[in-house]
Design a protein around this motif. Structure first.
Motif, PDB file in Angstrom:
ATOM      1  N   PHE B 225       0.857  -1.063   0.125  1.00  0.00           N
ATOM      2  CA  PHE B 225      -0.063  -0.045   0.080  1.00  0.00           C
ATOM      3  C   PHE B 225       0.907   1.122   0.082  1.00  0.00           C
ATOM      4  O   PHE B 225       1.693   1.171   0.963  1.00  0.00           O
ATOM      5  CB  PHE B 225      -0.827   0.037   1.228  1.00  0.00           C
ATOM      6  CG  PHE B 225      -1.635   1.158   1.436  1.00  0.00           C
ATOM      7  CD1 PHE B 225      -2.777   1.635   0.634  1.00  0.00           C
ATOM      8  CD2 PHE B 225      -1.150   2.197   2.340  1.00  0.00           C
ATOM      9  CE1 PHE B 225      -3.681   2.628   0.737  1.00  0.00           C
ATOM     10  CE2 PHE B 225      -1.972   3.537   2.411  1.00  0.00           C
ATOM     11  CZ  PHE B 225      -3.290   3.763   1.761  1.00  0.00           C
ATOM     12  N   ARG B 226       0.814   1.999  -1.067  1.00  0.00           N
ATOM     13  CA  ARG B 226       1.611   3.229  -1.064  1.00  0.00           C
ATOM     14  C   ARG B 226       1.168   4.459  -0.880  1.00  0.00           C
ATOM     15  O   ARG B 226       1.667   5.677  -0.662  1.00  0.00           O
ATOM     16  CB  ARG B 226       2.091   3.201  -2.492  1.00  0.00           C
ATOM     17  CG  ARG B 226       3.243   2.172  -2.840  1.00  0.00           C
ATOM     18  CD  ARG B 226       3.838   2.258  -4.149  1.00  0.00           C
ATOM     19  NE  ARG B 226       4.904   1.170  -4.357  1.00  0.00           N
ATOM     20  CZ  ARG B 226       6.188   1.489  -4.074  1.00  0.00           C
ATOM     21  NH1 ARG B 226       6.792   2.531  -3.726  1.00  0.00           N
ATOM     22  NH2 ARG B 226       6.886   0.323  -4.399  1.00  0.00           N
ATOM     23  N   GLY B 227      -0.130   4.734  -0.757  1.00  0.00           N
ATOM     24  CA  GLY B 227      -1.099   6.140  -0.560  1.00  0.00           C
ATOM     25  C   GLY B 227      -1.070   6.898  -2.136  1.00  0.00           C
ATOM     26  O   GLY B 227      -0.837   6.179  -3.010  1.00  0.00           O
ATOM     27  N   ALA B 228      -1.656   7.967  -1.922  1.00  0.00           N
ATOM     28  CA  ALA B 228      -1.764   8.625  -2.922  1.00  0.00           C
ATOM     29  C   ALA B 228      -0.695   8.979  -3.682  1.00  0.00           C
ATOM     30  O   ALA B 228      -0.486   9.239  -4.895  1.00  0.00           O
ATOM     31  CB  ALA B 228      -2.594   9.882  -2.712  1.00  0.00           C
ATOM     32  N   ARG B 229       0.232   9.631  -3.203  1.00  0.00           N
ATOM     33  CA  ARG B 229       1.629   9.815  -3.671  1.00  0.00           C
ATOM     34  C   ARG B 229       2.776   9.025  -3.345  1.00  0.00           C
ATOM     35  O   ARG B 229       4.156   9.395  -3.577  1.00  0.00           O
ATOM     36  CB  ARG B 229       2.033  11.330  -3.199  1.00  0.00           C
ATOM     37  CG  ARG B 229       1.089  12.579  -3.475  1.00  0.00           C
ATOM     38  CD  ARG B 229       1.636  13.871  -2.820  1.00  0.00           C
ATOM     39  NE  ARG B 229       0.602  14.701  -3.000  1.00  0.00           N
ATOM     40  CZ  ARG B 229      -0.327  14.669  -1.983  1.00  0.00           C
ATOM     41  NH1 ARG B 229      -0.531  14.022  -0.939  1.00  0.00           N
ATOM     42  NH2 ARG B 229      -1.433  15.859  -2.044  1.00  0.00           N
ATOM     43  N   GLY B 230       2.656   7.881  -2.906  1.00  0.00           N
ATOM     44  CA  GLY B 230       3.637   6.940  -2.566  1.00  0.00           C
ATOM     45  C   GLY B 230       4.545   7.113  -1.391  1.00  0.00           C
ATOM     46  O   GLY B 230       5.640   6.765  -1.108  1.00  0.00           O
ATOM     47  N   LEU B 231       3.842   8.075  -0.574  1.00  0.00           N
ATOM     48  CA  LEU B 231       4.496   8.334   0.915  1.00  0.00           C
ATOM     49  C   LEU B 231       3.992   7.889   2.088  1.00  0.00           C
ATOM     50  O   LEU B 231       4.219   8.324   3.073  1.00  0.00           O
ATOM     51  CB  LEU B 231       4.441   9.894   0.922  1.00  0.00           C
ATOM     52  CG  LEU B 231       4.939  10.938  -0.383  1.00  0.00           C
ATOM     53  CD1 LEU B 231       4.972  12.484  -0.113  1.00  0.00           C
ATOM     54  CD2 LEU B 231       6.647  10.565  -0.488  1.00  0.00           C
ATOM     55  N   ALA B 232       3.123   6.788   1.845  1.00  0.00           N
ATOM     56  CA  ALA B 232       2.574   6.335   3.079  1.00  0.00           C
ATOM     57  C   ALA B 232       3.445   5.543   3.741  1.00  0.00           C
ATOM     58  O   ALA B 232       4.763   5.081   3.319  1.00  0.00           O
ATOM     59  CB  ALA B 232       1.273   5.205   2.756  1.00  0.00           C
ATOM     60  N   GLY B 233       3.270   5.156   5.163  1.00  0.00           N
ATOM     61  CA  GLY B 233       4.224   4.284   5.855  1.00  0.00           C
ATOM     62  C   GLY B 233       4.917   4.976   6.780  1.00  0.00           C
ATOM     63  O   GLY B 233       5.964   4.395   7.410  1.00  0.00           O
TER      64      GLY B 233
END
Lengths: 393, 393
Positions: B225-233
């Motif tokens: 799971f990466r989120g909307a801009r790939g900045l999750a986690g």
């Protein structure tokens, strides 16, 4: 037998393809449908016939296919027959709505009830009455209810509400308490879907449902993120301060203890007041210091919890809904300032903060919208079972 | 031209189908491949020929197809030629590994370097040397590097590291600093993928990378799971205490300030000590009070941040990795107890807490694994561009 089953499943698939295309491109002729879908004209005509009989599409005048094409009868999605019932139990209200196949809202009811003071049995008896009233009125308008979904303020696992701490519910199995079939989902999940289908939000956002509890629903690429067990999005229990006040969930210092509706009203000197939120809004508009201070502090706590949520989930936009919608003018600055102070140095852009235009209606609309989306995805099941009406009687 | 392009794209698709099937069911005969994939025997033979020449599959003895089938030559995935380079820059080390097409680890290097004391230019010059050494040694083993991925300890947006606060980096564009093409991704994302492909975790987990910074990667249904801009986690910047110590990210009271490697060593009286983590482990084993207390408090903070993460993301399991792996015996109880106290009343089950067997190698392995997964998903691009070697020279 196998042959018949295979035949049915192909017909089901084709019916779905044709309905989806009418929804996307209607008004559209049968000839154009055949061209777009790659199905034969005979098949398309049969499918359109089924959909007409089921009241899912309607004929609307003639339409010319392209420049040189012959005029044909146009087919368009019909809001005249198939509809869905959306229901919500929240801590201090019940609500119901009826939405038709075109996602037009046909009826909407809300009823203020303090469900903390009632047992689940009492609450569901109120809900049953509200649902029957909605269905009766929908029938008078010629609508047939294809199904219903119920939003509840707590995590739901396979129809079981393990704990809705703000209602005092433990292990409530919803099917045992209603006389009609209903799907159950978490209020915050359905509110996010409501925002997606009926609101102004784009396809990537975190919708925050501010009620007595606070929940959130993350939509990524137009789909709801549910986590491994469908329990994601419990923003209200994100830890704002680890040694903060005890929360009904068993934790401490949860966001709800700072920015939930009860906490807000208490901080504004309106604890237990009837019509609490409207009175809070009056005081805010009059510039009452306690009220302004309460929103300021709630906004800061919401900003802290949203900082954690942004770091973990990276939402595109943040949409404040529920009671946070009318309170938005007073929450916006403290939420934004807190998030900017904590996030700006590490990220190119702090997610935009916007307000839901649906407010407290989002979950009920999402509940009904979910049924409509299922009917559109699989019209065959509905056409086939149309005679066994799954609505309250 | 259009015809040729269409022909190539079909051949590319078929090549991918055949390679994926060899990977899943090999050793397998050409006849069986034709039967499983629905391609003609001629097409399968052509595709297998291409894959043999590219060194992606190999022939391995004969195999009988079913009970009455004639024996045919078995084809199996080959680890002998195509390989990938995984690289990592972290705050106090650099590492590299080479993984072949069968996901077997062929080489592994790590080098302790304090990258806080160096400019990005210096750090990348060390990394280049490490990469060239790995590639040279891989070549001696007959391997060809199909591509490389670099893990960095900070959010990455389209090749740009906007901020890696623990390295003191701002707006570092990686492509400008290396003499070979490399994809860049966040260390915590790649560590989670490393755990998925090389570790023991199932398909639904949150992998926590404990380093000087703390990151996390959520895997749901086998996908990151990466989120909307790939900045999750970004678990390390989840707020544990809103008025806590200032963090390099610009926030306050972030998890890293309580449970990051530096914070842990400081609390244990080992600030700035060389070989800090091994010395901390010695002291823990000897029952040293300060060391035990430091782990206890770090574990409680980690438990608070993970409580927020569980409420928001609903992971299946939680896997502690990086330096949290060797520290697991001392972190386990405070993390579990904190999470149970805060989560148990609201959820059926608190997610299970486990330890990564990969420890600090997870991100480098995930980086190489990502390249291999791309080659397997699209072998044609690799076969076609095999002559323009994208590896360091």
């Amino acid at each position: 037998m196998t042959q018949a089953v295979r035949h049915d499943s192909m017909r089901a698939r084709n019916l779905g393809v044709v309905l989806a295309e009418v929804r996307r491109s209607g008004p559209v002729t049968r000839a154009a449908l055949a061209e777009i879908t790659g199905l034969t004209k005979t098949t398309v005509s049969k499918m359109v016939g089924d959909l007409l009989r089921a009241g899912m599409v309607t004929e609307s005048g003639t339409l010319r296919d392209g420049e040189r094409g012959r005029p044909g009868t146009a087919v368009t999605l019909s809001g005249g027959r198939v509809a869905a019932l959306g229901l919500e139990i929240n801590v201090d209200y019940l609500s119901a709505c009826v939405v038709d196949l075109t996602l037009t809202v046909r009826l909407r009811y809300a009823q203020a009830v303090d469900n903390r003071a009632s047992s689940p049995v009492e609450t569901f008896s109120h809900l049953r009455r509200l649902a029957h009233r909605a269905v009766d009125e929908a029938r008078l308008a010629g609508l047939v209810i294809a199904g219903s979904t119920l939003a509840v303020p707590g995590p739901v696992d396979d129809g079981l509400v393990h704990a809705a701490p703000n209602l005092g519910w433990h292990d409530v199995r919803v099917a045992d308490l209603l006389d009609f079939p209903v799907e159950v989902d978490n209020e915050a999940n359905l509110a996010a879907l409501g925002e997606l289908w009926f609101g102004a939000a784009p396809g990537d956002f975190l919708h925050v449902s501010g009620e007595i509890g606070i929940g959130a629903g993350l939509v990524v690429g137009g789909a709801l993120f549910r986590g491994a067990r469908g329990l994601a999005g419990e923003l209200g229990h994100v830890v704002v301060s680890p040694d903060g006040p005890a929360c009904r969930c068993g934790g401490r210092g949860c966001l709800e203890q700072y920015a939930g509706q009860d906490a807000l009203l208490r901080a504004a000197g309106l604890a237990g007041a009837p019509e609490g939120v409207p009175r809070l809004l009056e005081r805010l508009e009059a510039g009452h210091r306690d009220a302004l201070g309460a929103c300021e502090r709630a906004g800061e706590a919401l900003g802290v919890a949203l900082t954690s949520a942004v770091h973990l989930m990276d939402p595109g936009t943040i949409v404040l809904g529920g009671v946070f919608a009318p309170l938005f003018p007073w929450l916006r600055d403290p939420v934004r300032e807190t998030m900017t102070a904590r996030l700006a140095a590490m990220r190119h852009a702090v997610p935009e903060l916007t307000v839901s235009r649906l407010g407290g209606d989002a979950a009920t609309l999402g509940a009904a919208g979910q049924v409509i989306h299922r009917v559109v995805a699989d019209p065959w099941s509905h056409v086939a079972t149309a005679r066994t009406d799954p609505a309250p009687r």
